[in-house]
Design a protein around this motif. Sequence first.
Motif, mmCIF file in Angstrom:
data_model
loop_
_atom_site.group_PDB
_atom_site.id
_atom_site.type_symbol
_atom_site.label_atom_id
_atom_site.label_comp_id
_atom_site.label_asym_id
_atom_site.label_seq_id
_atom_site.Cartn_x
_atom_site.Cartn_y
_atom_site.Cartn_z
ATOM 1 N N ASP A 308 0.830 -1.208 0.000
ATOM 2 C CA ASP A 308 0.000 0.000 0.000
ATOM 3 C C ASP A 308 0.867 1.263 0.000
ATOM 4 O OD1 ASP A 308 -2.315 -1.383 -0.151
ATOM 5 O OD2 ASP A 308 -2.735 -1.348 2.004
ATOM 6 N N GLU A 309 1.967 1.205 0.734
ATOM 7 C CA GLU A 309 2.878 2.356 0.715
ATOM 8 C C GLU A 309 3.560 2.482 -0.638
ATOM 9 O OE1 GLU A 309 5.593 2.531 4.074
ATOM 10 O OE2 GLU A 309 4.095 1.446 5.258
ATOM 11 N N PHE A 310 3.850 1.338 -1.227
ATOM 12 C CA PHE A 310 4.416 1.347 -2.585
ATOM 13 C C PHE A 310 3.452 2.028 -3.547
ATOM 14 C CE2 PHE A 310 3.920 -1.124 -6.596
ATOM 15 C CZ PHE A 310 5.032 -0.667 -7.264
ATOM 16 N N LYS A 311 2.170 1.690 -3.411
ATOM 17 C CA LYS A 311 1.174 2.309 -4.299
ATOM 18 C C LYS A 311 1.146 3.826 -4.116
ATOM 19 C CE LYS A 311 -1.931 -1.687 -4.389
ATOM 20 N NZ LYS A 311 -3.294 -2.167 -4.037
ATOM 21 N N VAL A 415 -6.402 2.366 -16.613
ATOM 22 C CA VAL A 415 -5.379 3.224 -16.018
ATOM 23 C C VAL A 415 -5.051 2.790 -14.584
ATOM 24 C CG1 VAL A 415 -4.897 5.592 -15.255
ATOM 25 C CG2 VAL A 415 -5.871 5.173 -17.519
ATOM 26 N N ASN A 416 -3.762 2.873 -14.259
ATOM 27 C CA ASN A 416 -3.268 2.590 -12.908
ATOM 28 C C ASN A 416 -3.542 1.167 -12.426
ATOM 29 O OD1 ASN A 416 -1.965 4.989 -12.680
ATOM 30 N ND2 ASN A 416 -3.618 6.030 -11.574
ATOM 31 N N LYS A 417 -3.433 0.253 -13.363
ATOM 32 C CA LYS A 417 -3.466 -1.173 -13.019
ATOM 33 C C LYS A 417 -2.260 -1.819 -13.691
ATOM 34 C CE LYS A 417 -8.460 -1.489 -12.905
ATOM 35 N NZ LYS A 417 -9.369 -1.035 -13.989
ATOM 36 N N VAL A 429 -2.163 -5.507 -10.175
ATOM 37 C CA VAL A 429 -2.012 -4.692 -8.975
ATOM 38 C C VAL A 429 -2.803 -3.414 -9.227
ATOM 39 C CG1 VAL A 429 -0.423 -3.313 -7.596
ATOM 40 C CG2 VAL A 429 0.279 -5.561 -8.419
ATOM 41 N N ASN A 430 -3.717 -3.136 -8.345
ATOM 42 C CA ASN A 430 -4.564 -1.955 -8.513
ATOM 43 C C ASN A 430 -3.943 -0.768 -7.785
ATOM 44 O OD1 ASN A 430 -6.582 -0.145 -8.939
ATOM 45 N ND2 ASN A 430 -7.992 -1.062 -7.437
ATOM 46 N N ASP A 543 -12.315 2.786 -0.113
ATOM 47 C CA ASP A 543 -11.591 2.462 -1.341
ATOM 48 C C ASP A 543 -12.318 3.036 -2.538
ATOM 49 O OD1 ASP A 543 -9.681 0.881 -0.070
ATOM 50 O OD2 ASP A 543 -11.174 -0.708 0.091
ATOM 51 N N VAL A 544 -13.645 2.894 -2.482
ATOM 52 C CA VAL A 544 -14.443 3.337 -3.615
ATOM 53 C C VAL A 544 -14.188 4.813 -3.878
ATOM 54 C CG1 VAL A 544 -16.779 3.688 -4.461
ATOM 55 C CG2 VAL A 544 -16.179 1.560 -3.313
ATOM 56 N N GLY A 545 -14.025 5.538 -2.786
ATOM 57 C CA GLY A 545 -13.760 6.961 -2.948
ATOM 58 C C GLY A 545 -12.513 7.245 -3.770
ATOM 59 N N ARG A 546 -11.582 6.303 -3.785
ATOM 60 C CA ARG A 546 -10.309 6.568 -4.453
ATOM 61 C C ARG A 546 -10.308 6.167 -5.920
ATOM 62 N NH1 ARG A 546 -5.823 3.741 -1.198
ATOM 63 N NH2 ARG A 546 -4.503 4.774 -2.727
ATOM 64 N N VAL A 547 -11.315 5.398 -6.320
ATOM 65 C CA VAL A 547 -11.281 4.947 -7.711
ATOM 66 C C VAL A 547 -12.365 5.641 -8.524
ATOM 67 C CG1 VAL A 547 -10.334 2.702 -7.162
ATOM 68 C CG2 VAL A 547 -12.790 2.981 -7.211
ATOM 69 N N SER A 548 -12.145 5.731 -9.788
ATOM 70 C CA SER A 548 -13.138 6.364 -10.656
ATOM 71 C C SER A 548 -14.342 5.436 -10.777
ATOM 72 C CB SER A 548 -12.530 6.602 -12.027
ATOM 73 O OG SER A 548 -12.413 5.359 -12.677
ATOM 74 N N PRO A 549 -15.518 5.970 -11.109
ATOM 75 C CA PRO A 549 -16.708 5.146 -11.227
ATOM 76 C C PRO A 549 -16.493 3.948 -12.161
ATOM 77 C CG PRO A 549 -17.263 7.465 -11.451
ATOM 78 C CD PRO A 549 -15.777 7.383 -11.375
ATOM 79 N N VAL A 550 -15.839 4.195 -13.274
ATOM 80 C CA VAL A 550 -15.658 3.107 -14.236
ATOM 81 C C VAL A 550 -14.813 2.000 -13.619
ATOM 82 C CG1 VAL A 550 -14.841 2.510 -16.518
ATOM 83 C CG2 VAL A 550 -15.778 4.773 -16.096
#
Lengths: 611, 611
Positions: A308-311, A415-417, A429-430, A543-550
């Motif tokens: 998580d810190e890596f992310k 994006v970002n996966k 890795v998400n 978590d949901v707050g951090r990702v886009s709806p899609v």
Amino acid sequence: MEITRHNFKQVIDQVSEAVDEASFLCIDGEFTGLNNGPALHGFDTPQERYDKLRKGSLDFLFVQFGLCAFKYETEESRFVARPFNFYIFPRPLNRNAPDCRFLCQASSLHFLASQGMDFNKVFRDGIPYLSPVDEQQMRDTLDQKHATQQLNSPPFTSGSSHTSDSGRTIQVPAEHKDFIQQTLTRIQSFIDSEEETLQLEPCNAYLRKLIYSTVKNKFSSSVYLETKVGEQNQHYFIEASKANEELLKKRGKEKRQQELDELDDAVGMSKIIRMICQSGKLVIGHNMLLDVLHLLHKFSYPLPQEIDEFKSLVNCLFPRLLDTKLMASMHPFKELVSNTTLGDLEATLGKEPFKVPVIVFPEDFPGYKTAQEHQAGYDAYMTGRCFIIMANYLGTFKSQSKPVLPGSALLEPFVNKLYLMRVQDIPYVNLAGQDLKPNRDHVFHVTFPKEWKSNDLYQLFRPFGPIYIAWIDDKSAFVALTKKDQSDLAYKMLCEGVSYRVRRYGDHKEPHASHGRKRPLSFPETIPPRNGEGKRLKVTSSDVGRVSPVTQRCITTILEEAEDKPPTEAGEEEEEEEHGDEDGDEMKEEILEEKTNESTQAQLFEEPEAW
Amino acid sequence: MEITRHNFKQVIDQVSEAVDEASFLCIDGEFTGLNNGPALHGFDTPQERYDKLRKGSLDFLFVQFGLCAFKYETEESRFVARPFNFYIFPRPLNRNAPDCRFLCQASSLHFLASQGMDFNKVFRDGIPYLSPVDEQQMRDTLDQKHATQQLNSPPFTSGSSHTSDSGRTIQVPAEHKDFIQQTLTRIQSFIDSEEETLQLEPCNAYLRKLIYSTVKNKFSSSVYLETKVGEQNQHYFIEASKANEELLKKRGKEKRQQELDELDDAVGMSKIIRMICQSGKLVIGHNMLLDVLHLLHKFSYPLPQEIDEFKSLVNCLFPRLLDTKLMASMHPFKELVSNTTLGDLEATLGKEPFKVPVIVFPEDFPGYKTAQEHQAGYDAYMTGRCFIIMANYLGTFKSQSKPVLPGSALLEPFVNKLYLMRVQDIPYVNLAGQDLKPNRDHVFHVTFPKEWKSNDLYQLFRPFGPIYIAWIDDKSAFVALTKKDQSDLAYKMLCEGVSYRVRRYGDHKEPHASHGRKRPLSFPETIPPRNGEGKRLKVTSSDVGRVSPVTQRCITTILEEAEDKPPTEAGEEEEEEEHGDEDGDEMKEEILEEKTNESTQAQLFEEPEAW
């Protein structure tokens, strides 16, 4: 364009301009090896995979970095590609710089060399680099040294940092007395002459030291000595010049500037990486997890223990990443692409239903006329081609004829996966949130005598249908049932084995996951069965707050898929190491035959619903 | 002559002949690095130096081996030199062979590459090798496999070791059904045809696996499949041939032979080293301790912990060794040679009073027209030149005009002693007996804050005369007094320091030498002084039994010398790493200036009395 330490300074502005103007950037790295730790396997969790790569892959050297800047020209409806191929090598530039020790893997070096990688160029002409930590340390040392020098008189000798050395001199051994006497005489004549400089004969380090010491003693500060390198770096010699306070001051200043310049040179390649980070642009790679780990480790900060810190670190440095191997493995490409290795992908994308875009190299810019696979610059260029074709294909679903560029919502699901190589049920890795935690109730951790081969495992599990084996080492493996409904029965029948031991995935993982004590992996006769519980981590609201709806929709779909579809034989696809050994292809096939023989793979994950 | 894996088999007989005919053999090695452990320093004991090299130097790779066979032709009064330059690389030849991970040191690679070492050739074309242990392991695996195959029917597939695999087949995924169906149809036509073989289209490992599986299922043993490599190693494809029991048996036998041949290839370079060992001839190197360690470690047996066992191993494998760097450092050469690095030594030996001998290369044998320093074959050749000149010079003392050849008593003082780099008072590792144990009563182990520089040590010891500093790390060093009679006084005055700590060499060493507990190296305020006792090990009668009379006399002389002459400033000479970095020359000089600034060195040792 090939970039070594010789043309680095000349082209850095050109690189900077290309990055500034780019619509997106593609990268690729080549390393001296891949793995020196425990084997990667099909049921690694993202944290486990991260740990394995962090501990087992980063002592290898990053020897080539490919950067291809793609710029879309609207008027011409075409992309302009500027590929740069950097040779990298941490040659210690001076005595304050660390002399790096690094690992190599024989198969990787052989593979790269057979593919045309010029290691002589790497070792001889590679661009050096310093991490921010090393740079700061060297800068501090230099500042300290300069501060000390300010307090003292200007340095007498060029290399010396011992201005307060109390004038001790070395006694001249008998066999060198003649030589030193002659040198002193020559210097005396030089002082009396009109000449401005005098070059002494080349001689070894010890004799040079004797000269420095005796000349200092005899002529005090009326002559300034400097060690110089002869033509073709063959010899060192001393050059004497007449000194006065002004000259000494000037030389001192020049010397300090030279040291600062040297430090600047030593930072080298790190500047390019910082440039990419600072651009904030979409950075695209093919199977790029290892590249990203190396970039962070070598050019930014030590990698944290927790993924998580890596992310968080990645999000700071590379805010937008896209992995074309993952993209090609997802809907709508999955159905059209049978092999996602870069070369095969590019070939597939060259045919219907895909449309080949116009991509040109700038005039007078060295592009590629023939394929140069596994050259980092070329691979970065190919990655960009693949991205453009796939992105444009997404546009056809919306009848969009214009190219799909970074920023388009169509790209957001990708994006970002970062692609997770060979993991059976966790495709990536998400970076934008929590990783998937698929149900693994049908997976067992099995330990057995090391004589066992895959066939012994097939025999053991035969009553419960086809299995997939993920080897951990020669005495243990994860075994996944294809018929998930057989899981409880299989466990009940097998959990009391004598020569082997079968445990549920959850039971095996539990102690590690909670960082509690680990159970020994030996063969106690019976262990009370425990059902896997609480192993699945749902996407939480935070978590949901951090990702886009899609992205969020995509994750949800995948979670359900991963639960519903157990591994099937049909899903198997070739898993070829992107940075790996083509020879290894054959080798891997044989290992496949030897060890798994009938491997199966989950329908990994399903498509986002965004089309 | 350059030797890679491509011409290895063709020239091995030529090498063997050259070794058989040789009067003596010269060797040299090039490595990917020198040291990855604690720094070597001037007061290492032979055991300590051996430990440091064993732990810190052997993970580097042996990339080039030079062998030069010199044969004296009496009638022509000339030497014939046959230099061979072997490129070595442990590429895993097959899946049973280990995929070696090895270390590199950035400065070493840069240095070798700048000197013209072709690393591309190393990695691409290097000759593989196996230690006897690895070879035996692979041979056992192969024997086991062949024994299993004998019990079963002839193998159906070429790569398969699963003849008892119960005929399980892989389900063909929908997207590949057409491809597989077409393939089966082609094979059916082939079986019905007159053709003997059929080459299928190149395809990837997974598709090949599908083909193997489905063909086996459909055609049973009426067709034999084999994976082959296309031209330029670009692709793998399957070749089918019509099978009958006879053919299958024949193919099985061929396959087994092929595997044995592959193993034989994998042994590769080890054969050359064994050839040298078995010859029993005098083997000469320049500063050869590290070469010998690598040769044993890589090509024979794991190195033992104790130096005495190491010596026994060397005596078994290389019964007679001679180190030209040591020879050049001893009487009568010491007085005539100011720098013993190979290039400088050769230059010195080209002038009076030395006589240049006639050395020719055989006709049609690739020799050297220009210098190729640091190429192993060339360095081995140069080593031989130096040896011949020095040996012949010894003959002049006896008015001998014939060349001095191995076996001559004149050479005995130099045999089986390996040069000990930079050690102040122990010139060599004595392979033929006990090592020297010079008196070190004037040496102190000093610990201090890491901010200290050499000047702080000079200040500390100023009242007791000039000192020599051997840095251990940035917080400790050995300090030797030049004025030995000041030792007791110095200890008395300094042993109660607050920020530093001074201990006698003997007291510091005692716990380690007896393998007892180690005292911490922190800064307790006072430690009761103990006088060094029992540290000097005299040559015992059992040792004397193992050395030749000449060597024994030599040892005795040296012991006395080492006691009588403390380090003096006058004795300092340039100590340049033979396998090191020419750049490092300058670097080392600066380190010298930085750290020791006024280094001193013992009159190392005295000449044998044999002249």
